[in-house]
Design a protein around this motif. Sequence first.
Motif, PDB file in Angstrom:
ATOM      1  N   ALA A  55       0.827  -1.209   0.000  1.00  0.00           N
ATOM      2  CA  ALA A  55       0.000   0.000   0.000  1.00  0.00           C
ATOM      3  C   ALA A  55       0.864   1.264   0.000  1.00  0.00           C
ATOM      4  CB  ALA A  55      -0.937   0.010   1.207  1.00  0.00           C
ATOM      5  N   CYS A  56       1.919   1.272   0.805  1.00  0.00           N
ATOM      6  CA  CYS A  56       2.817   2.436   0.834  1.00  0.00           C
ATOM      7  C   CYS A  56       3.519   2.611  -0.512  1.00  0.00           C
ATOM      8  CB  CYS A  56       3.863   2.288   1.938  1.00  0.00           C
ATOM      9  SG  CYS A  56       3.212   2.578   3.578  1.00  0.00           S
ATOM     10  N   GLY A  57       3.946   1.518  -1.099  1.00  0.00           N
ATOM     11  CA  GLY A  57       4.597   1.594  -2.414  1.00  0.00           C
ATOM     12  C   GLY A  57       3.659   2.138  -3.473  1.00  0.00           C
ATOM     13  N   ALA A  58       2.423   1.671  -3.464  1.00  0.00           N
ATOM     14  CA  ALA A  58       1.441   2.165  -4.445  1.00  0.00           C
ATOM     15  C   ALA A  58       1.157   3.650  -4.225  1.00  0.00           C
ATOM     16  CB  ALA A  58       0.143   1.351  -4.348  1.00  0.00           C
ATOM     17  N   TRP A  59       1.033   4.043  -2.956  1.00  0.00           N
ATOM     18  CA  TRP A  59       0.787   5.448  -2.652  1.00  0.00           C
ATOM     19  C   TRP A  59       1.954   6.317  -3.113  1.00  0.00           C
ATOM     20  CZ3 TRP A  59       3.512   8.666   0.706  1.00  0.00           C
ATOM     21  CH2 TRP A  59       2.959   9.934   0.863  1.00  0.00           C
TER      22      TRP A  59
ATOM     23  N   PHE B 293      13.022   7.404   0.749  1.00  0.00           N
ATOM     24  CA  PHE B 293      14.006   7.758   1.769  1.00  0.00           C
ATOM     25  C   PHE B 293      13.310   8.280   3.028  1.00  0.00           C
ATOM     26  CE2 PHE B 293      16.807  10.828   3.836  1.00  0.00           C
ATOM     27  CZ  PHE B 293      17.907  10.038   4.074  1.00  0.00           C
ATOM     28  N   VAL B 294      12.342   9.154   2.870  1.00  0.00           N
ATOM     29  CA  VAL B 294      11.614   9.710   4.022  1.00  0.00           C
ATOM     30  C   VAL B 294      10.844   8.595   4.738  1.00  0.00           C
ATOM     31  CG1 VAL B 294       9.721  11.222   4.719  1.00  0.00           C
ATOM     32  CG2 VAL B 294      11.476  12.053   3.143  1.00  0.00           C
ATOM     33  N   ALA B 295      10.155   7.745   3.984  1.00  0.00           N
ATOM     34  CA  ALA B 295       9.394   6.660   4.601  1.00  0.00           C
ATOM     35  C   ALA B 295      10.314   5.712   5.358  1.00  0.00           C
ATOM     36  CB  ALA B 295       8.598   5.890   3.548  1.00  0.00           C
ATOM     37  N   ALA B 296      11.457   5.369   4.774  1.00  0.00           N
ATOM     38  CA  ALA B 296      12.410   4.469   5.443  1.00  0.00           C
ATOM     39  C   ALA B 296      12.973   5.128   6.698  1.00  0.00           C
ATOM     40  CB  ALA B 296      13.519   4.092   4.490  1.00  0.00           C
ATOM     41  N   SER B 297      13.236   6.410   6.638  1.00  0.00           N
ATOM     42  CA  SER B 297      13.773   7.129   7.811  1.00  0.00           C
ATOM     43  C   SER B 297      12.750   7.170   8.935  1.00  0.00           C
ATOM     44  CB  SER B 297      14.152   8.562   7.418  1.00  0.00           C
ATOM     45  OG  SER B 297      15.165   8.539   6.451  1.00  0.00           O
ATOM     46  N   VAL B 298      11.494   7.431   8.599  1.00  0.00           N
ATOM     47  CA  VAL B 298      10.442   7.485   9.613  1.00  0.00           C
ATOM     48  C   VAL B 298      10.232   6.112  10.245  1.00  0.00           C
ATOM     49  CG1 VAL B 298       7.956   7.845   9.958  1.00  0.00           C
ATOM     50  CG2 VAL B 298       9.286   9.501   8.636  1.00  0.00           C
ATOM     51  N   VAL B 299      10.181   5.081   9.417  1.00  0.00           N
ATOM     52  CA  VAL B 299       9.990   3.724   9.938  1.00  0.00           C
ATOM     53  C   VAL B 299      11.156   3.318  10.823  1.00  0.00           C
ATOM     54  CG1 VAL B 299       9.882   1.288   9.281  1.00  0.00           C
ATOM     55  CG2 VAL B 299       8.467   2.971   8.092  1.00  0.00           C
ATOM     56  N   THR B 300      12.381   3.664  10.405  1.00  0.00           N
ATOM     57  CA  THR B 300      13.563   3.321  11.186  1.00  0.00           C
ATOM     58  C   THR B 300      13.579   4.067  12.526  1.00  0.00           C
ATOM     59  OG1 THR B 300      14.832   2.885   9.191  1.00  0.00           O
ATOM     60  CG2 THR B 300      16.081   3.278  11.198  1.00  0.00           C
TER      61      THR B 300
END
Length: 113
Positions: free
Chosen positions: A84-88, A105-112
């Motif tokens: 879902a995140c990838g599609a968004w 990059f932003v999504a990976a940073s937030v998740v990390t």
Amino acid sequence: MSTSTAEALSIGLLALVLLCAVVRPWGWPEAVVAVPAAGLVIATGAISPAHAADEAERLGPVIGFLAAVLVLAQLCDDEGLFRACGAWMARASAGSPRRLLAQVFVAASVVTA
């Protein structure tokens, strides 16, 4: 077994484990190769059981944290969160590779974090 032979075996087993972690033959998890390799390194005397136990105790909290993160990631994947995140992000990037990279990059940073 001589020290140099045990070291060569250890390096060979490490290379095998790393290769299997990347290639994932037959879809097997890394532990299928890593755990027997670790046992073989101990059995051949390349490291002592006491040293292995000391390292496992020292790294226990890190290993526990990584295990928890992997379980959480698997649960997120099972629920379709990453898809879902990838599609968004693909829709929001509007065909711009740089925008897509920035979003990933932003999504990976937030998740990390």
